[in-house]
Write an enzyme that holds these catalytic residues in place. Structure first.
Site, PDB file in Angstrom:
ATOM      1  N   GLY A  55      35.522  63.599  82.302  1.00 22.86           N
ATOM      2  CA  GLY A  55      36.216  64.643  82.850  1.00 22.86           C
ATOM      3  C   GLY A  55      35.566  65.429  84.100  1.00 22.86           C
ATOM      4  O   GLY A  55      35.280  64.573  84.850  1.00 22.86           O
ATOM      5  N   ASP A  86      22.647  67.916  72.493  1.00 26.44           N
ATOM      6  CA  ASP A  86      23.780  68.866  71.711  1.00 26.44           C
ATOM      7  C   ASP A  86      23.421  70.111  72.275  1.00 26.44           C
ATOM      8  O   ASP A  86      22.183  70.826  71.704  1.00 26.44           O
ATOM      9  CB  ASP A  86      23.573  68.479  70.296  1.00 26.44           C
ATOM     10  CG  ASP A  86      24.570  69.049  69.478  1.00 26.44           C
ATOM     11  OD1 ASP A  86      25.268  70.113  70.555  1.00 26.44           O
ATOM     12  OD2 ASP A  86      24.852  68.986  68.344  1.00 26.44           O
ATOM     13  N   VAL A  87      24.102  70.899  72.962  1.00 23.98           N
ATOM     14  CA  VAL A  87      23.827  72.157  73.448  1.00 23.98           C
ATOM     15  C   VAL A  87      23.806  73.306  72.203  1.00 23.98           C
ATOM     16  O   VAL A  87      23.431  74.336  72.672  1.00 23.98           O
ATOM     17  CB  VAL A  87      24.811  72.702  74.729  1.00 23.98           C
ATOM     18  CG1 VAL A  87      24.407  71.823  75.903  1.00 23.98           C
ATOM     19  CG2 VAL A  87      26.215  72.737  74.269  1.00 23.98           C
ATOM     20  N   SER A  99      36.073  80.145  83.980  1.00 24.59           N
ATOM     21  CA  SER A  99      37.690  80.112  83.785  1.00 24.59           C
ATOM     22  C   SER A  99      37.992  81.588  84.357  1.00 24.59           C
ATOM     23  O   SER A  99      37.565  82.426  83.914  1.00 24.59           O
ATOM     24  CB  SER A  99      38.040  79.574  82.641  1.00 24.59           C
ATOM     25  OG  SER A  99      39.299  79.823  82.720  1.00 24.59           O
ATOM     26  N   TYR A 135      38.594  81.100  73.562  1.00 32.09           N
ATOM     27  CA  TYR A 135      38.121  80.399  74.862  1.00 32.09           C
ATOM     28  C   TYR A 135      38.115  81.564  75.964  1.00 32.09           C
ATOM     29  O   TYR A 135      37.110  81.407  76.745  1.00 32.09           O
ATOM     30  CB  TYR A 135      39.081  79.474  75.337  1.00 32.09           C
ATOM     31  CG  TYR A 135      38.782  78.719  76.931  1.00 32.09           C
ATOM     32  CD1 TYR A 135      37.681  77.643  76.571  1.00 32.09           C
ATOM     33  CD2 TYR A 135      39.277  79.146  77.672  1.00 32.09           C
ATOM     34  CE1 TYR A 135      37.525  77.051  77.628  1.00 32.09           C
ATOM     35  CE2 TYR A 135      39.003  78.310  78.974  1.00 32.09           C
ATOM     36  CZ  TYR A 135      38.045  77.215  78.972  1.00 32.09           C
ATOM     37  OH  TYR A 135      37.793  76.525  80.045  1.00 32.09           O
ATOM     38  N   LYS A 150      34.385  82.590  77.986  1.00 34.79           N
ATOM     39  CA  LYS A 150      34.172  82.328  79.486  1.00 34.79           C
ATOM     40  C   LYS A 150      34.025  83.778  79.913  1.00 34.79           C
ATOM     41  O   LYS A 150      32.977  83.903  81.183  1.00 34.79           O
ATOM     42  CB  LYS A 150      35.476  81.878  79.943  1.00 34.79           C
ATOM     43  CG  LYS A 150      35.645  80.237  79.757  1.00 34.79           C
ATOM     44  CD  LYS A 150      34.366  79.477  80.039  1.00 34.79           C
ATOM     45  CE  LYS A 150      34.548  77.986  79.782  1.00 34.79           C
ATOM     46  NZ  LYS A 150      33.231  77.307  80.122  1.00 34.79           N
ATOM     47  N   VAL A 209      42.641  71.640  85.378  1.00 35.81           N
ATOM     48  CA  VAL A 209      42.430  70.410  85.653  1.00 35.81           C
ATOM     49  C   VAL A 209      42.881  69.266  84.690  1.00 35.81           C
ATOM     50  O   VAL A 209      42.919  69.642  83.616  1.00 35.81           O
ATOM     51  CB  VAL A 209      40.889  70.134  85.992  1.00 35.81           C
ATOM     52  CG1 VAL A 209      40.769  68.478  86.450  1.00 35.81           C
ATOM     53  CG2 VAL A 209      40.319  71.036  87.008  1.00 35.81           C
ATOM     54  N   LYS A 210      43.384  67.977  85.280  1.00 36.36           N
ATOM     55  CA  LYS A 210      43.952  66.946  84.262  1.00 36.36           C
ATOM     56  C   LYS A 210      42.697  66.380  83.486  1.00 36.36           C
ATOM     57  O   LYS A 210      42.130  65.635  83.760  1.00 36.36           O
ATOM     58  CB  LYS A 210      44.606  66.072  85.028  1.00 36.36           C
ATOM     59  CG  LYS A 210      45.759  66.443  85.570  1.00 36.36           C
ATOM     60  CD  LYS A 210      46.710  65.506  86.618  1.00 36.36           C
ATOM     61  CE  LYS A 210      47.811  66.062  87.412  1.00 36.36           C
ATOM     62  NZ  LYS A 210      48.385  65.011  88.281  1.00 36.36           N
ATOM     63  N   THR A 211      42.118  67.025  82.412  1.00 39.07           N
ATOM     64  CA  THR A 211      41.531  66.365  81.603  1.00 39.07           C
ATOM     65  C   THR A 211      41.555  66.484  80.239  1.00 39.07           C
ATOM     66  O   THR A 211      42.706  67.018  79.860  1.00 39.07           O
ATOM     67  CB  THR A 211      39.965  67.299  81.932  1.00 39.07           C
ATOM     68  OG1 THR A 211      40.059  68.410  81.442  1.00 39.07           O
ATOM     69  CG2 THR A 211      39.703  67.107  83.386  1.00 39.07           C
TER      70      THR A 211
END
Length: 313
Positions: free
Chosen positions: A47, A93-94, A172, A232, A236, A269-271
């Site tokens: 992505g 791995d965050v 975002s 979400y 953000k 976005v296209k992901t």
């Protein structure tokens, strides 16, 4: 054909399609970077993250592509390396403090630190009109605390330079304080978050803790939180607030050790994150992040951008 082979085939096809669009330095940039400039991109295996890696490498930056899945990260890196890019992979791995510590040690030992950090790793379990908070804990932990923990671990490793270190947080518009559809209803809380002087980690943590407690209690719908993709959006919003907070804290660093931090919205976005329902290409979605990472204007920090333009928090 297995899933990994199909993923590699898709990436190779995409790389072929954009090979004629190899990014050249923007005409409004002063080229302060070189092959010795090290950029770390979290969640770089697909992505927007993958495209940020590609564009930064196309500018001549050496990129460390990090991925939670070792094999997937290696395959993504191979695709870029076969395209002639200086990209290297590392498992990260965050969500795991030990993983971050091991990565920091490896980065210091092998590259002497970094110049650019792009915090792209993130998750979202809500698509369309769905607004479940079933995975709220993971969303907050990944999108906010993962970003915060990476910043804290990488700041001591930022290389001194006249250009300054760069931190770019992928965020975002859904996390805006005063969005028409997705704002926090508590006016006093919005004012606190709007005032950079009153911002603190404690305030951000308290907001997120209150939300997660209400999720656990089943009372979150009456909490005055954002109405769309609530978990979400809050994650953000926290990233945006933390970006402003860190810009204030980092402003006291002496010349030669400056670090500039900004966030940006890549758009819909296209992901995989949007279920490929977005209306913006990954190339467009990555563009502003790369632009911020390489921007020569050192006065820009603590800002929020979209389409290379500053927008309101």
């Amino acid at each position: 054909m297995g899933s990994k082979e199909r993923a590699k085939e898709r990436m190779e096809k995409r790389l072929q399609e954009i090979s004629l669009l190899r990014t050249i330095p923007y005409s409004d940039h002063q080229r302060w970077w070189s092959k010795e400039t090290i950029a770390v991109v979290t969640g770089g295996n697909r992505g927007i993250g993958f495209e940020i890696c590609r564009q930064l490498a196309a500018h001549g930056v050496t990129v460390i592509l990090t991925s939670r899945d070792t094999d997937v990260g290696i395959e993504a890196t191979k695709v870029l390396q076969e395209g002639g890019f200086d990209v290297y992979s590392y498992q990260l791995d965050v969500l795991d403090p030990l993983s971050i510590k091991q990565f920091a040690d490896w980065l210091q030992e092998n590259y002497g630190g970094l110049d650019i950090l792009v915090n792209n790793a993130g998750v979202n379990f809500n698509l369309g009109t769905n607004n479940s908070v079933e995975f709220a804990q993971k969303v907050i932990a990944t999108n906010y605390y993962g970003t915060k923990n990476m910043i804290e671990a990488m700041i001591p490793l930022m290389k001194p330079s006249t250009a300054g270190g760069r931190i770019v947080n992928v965020s975002s518009r859904q996390g805006r304080l005063n969005g028409k559809k997705n704002k926090i209803e508590n006016i006093a809380l919005r004012e606190q978050l709007s005032d950079v002087d009153s911002l603190s980690e404690e305030l951000i943590d308290r907001i997120l803790s209150t939300f997660l407690q209400q999720v656990e209690d089943g009372t979150w719908k009456s909490g005055g939180w954002p109405q769309t993709s609530t978990d979400y959006s809050l994650s953000k919003l926290a990233v945006n607030a933390y970006t402003r907070l860190m810009a204030r804290k980092l402003s006291d660093l002496p010349d030669g050790k400056k670090i500039y931090i900004n966030c940006y919205c890549p758009g819909w976005v296209k992901t995989a994150l949007t279920g490929y329902a977005g209306n913006i290409s990954v190339e467009e979605g990555a563009d502003t992040g790369v632009w911020l990472a390489l921007l020569p204007d050192q006065a820009i920090t603590g800002k929020f951008f979209a389409e290379r333009r500053e927008i309101k928090f």
